[in-house]
Write a protein that holds these residues in place. Structure first.
Motif, PDB file in Angstrom:
ATOM      1  N   ALA A 129       0.832  -1.210   0.000  1.00  0.00           N
ATOM      2  CA  ALA A 129       0.000   0.000   0.000  1.00  0.00           C
ATOM      3  C   ALA A 129       0.867   1.261   0.000  1.00  0.00           C
ATOM      4  O   ALA A 129       0.600   2.209  -0.743  1.00  0.00           O
ATOM      5  CB  ALA A 129      -0.936  -0.010   1.213  1.00  0.00           C
TER       6      ALA A 129
ATOM      7  N   LEU B 112      -7.688   1.273  -0.652  1.00  0.00           N
ATOM      8  CA  LEU B 112      -6.825   0.155  -0.281  1.00  0.00           C
ATOM      9  C   LEU B 112      -7.271  -0.276   1.111  1.00  0.00           C
ATOM     10  O   LEU B 112      -7.164   0.502   2.061  1.00  0.00           O
ATOM     11  CB  LEU B 112      -5.360   0.584  -0.242  1.00  0.00           C
ATOM     12  CG  LEU B 112      -4.803   1.260  -1.500  1.00  0.00           C
ATOM     13  CD1 LEU B 112      -3.361   1.687  -1.270  1.00  0.00           C
ATOM     14  CD2 LEU B 112      -4.911   0.346  -2.693  1.00  0.00           C
TER      15      LEU B 112
ATOM     16  N   HIS C  60      -6.700   4.798   2.406  1.00  0.00           N
ATOM     17  CA  HIS C  60      -5.975   3.623   2.885  1.00  0.00           C
ATOM     18  C   HIS C  60      -6.531   3.303   4.266  1.00  0.00           C
ATOM     19  O   HIS C  60      -6.409   4.102   5.190  1.00  0.00           O
ATOM     20  CB  HIS C  60      -4.474   3.931   2.948  1.00  0.00           C
ATOM     21  CG  HIS C  60      -3.650   2.784   3.431  1.00  0.00           C
ATOM     22  ND1 HIS C  60      -2.379   2.968   3.934  1.00  0.00           N
ATOM     23  CD2 HIS C  60      -3.862   1.441   3.478  1.00  0.00           C
ATOM     24  CE1 HIS C  60      -1.867   1.793   4.270  1.00  0.00           C
ATOM     25  NE2 HIS C  60      -2.761   0.849   4.007  1.00  0.00           N
TER      26      HIS C  60
END
Length: 157
Positions: A47, A108, A81
């Motif tokens: 990530a 993500l 994220h």
């Protein structure tokens, strides 16, 4: 359990980062990547590399383990994220705004099992597993949305 659509051996952290960087340029808002695997399997490293690849001036990308969600402005649009490890109920995911972000941002998601039935059907699943070698990772990719056939073309060969 069905076999993954693609499987890769990532021989080093640099190989993991290279894949993330090449994938980053193919993503657009509405793309959701579900990153699963045990602690230390490489989810956050992947990530971090992907996020930095989309930043004009790469900045530090901390793990969102304690903040739950980090939002970044990137040249491809907003990127979320999320690390859902500490969540105990999928309703908490909706409270964080994730379900809306699935449609408007690149997302993500680490520990996607916490989403339960909130996980988008069209997401790309990436399953990371440690291998015998200290830095080697096995990556299983699975998807149902035909968009991923195009996005991943040439990346998984």
């Amino acid at each position: 359990m069905t076999s993954p659509r693609a499987a890769l051996t990532l021989a080093s952290p640099e190989a993991t980062c290279s894949l993330a960087t090449r994938l980053a340029d193919r993503l657009r808002p509405g793309d959701v990547l579900l990153l699963s695997g045990g602690i230390g399997a490489g989810k956050t490293h992947f990530a971090r590399c992907l996020i930095q690849a989309l930043q004009d001036a790469p900045e530090d990308v901390p793990s969102p383990t304690f903040t739950l969600v980090q939002v970044y402005e990137t040249r491809a649009g907003e990127l979320w994220h999320a690390d859902l490890y500490r969540l105990s109920d999928p309703d908490q995911c909706a409270e964080l705004g994730l379900t809306d972000a699935f449609e408007t941002a690149i997302c993500l998601i680490e520990w996607p099992d916490r989403l339960e039935d909130l996980a988008p059907q069209g997401a790309l699943s990436l399953g990371f597993a440690m291998d015998e070698g200290e830095d080697v990772r096995q990556l299983a990719l699975d998807w149902t949305d035909p968009r991923w056939d195009e996005v991943l073309a040439g990346l998984t060969a």
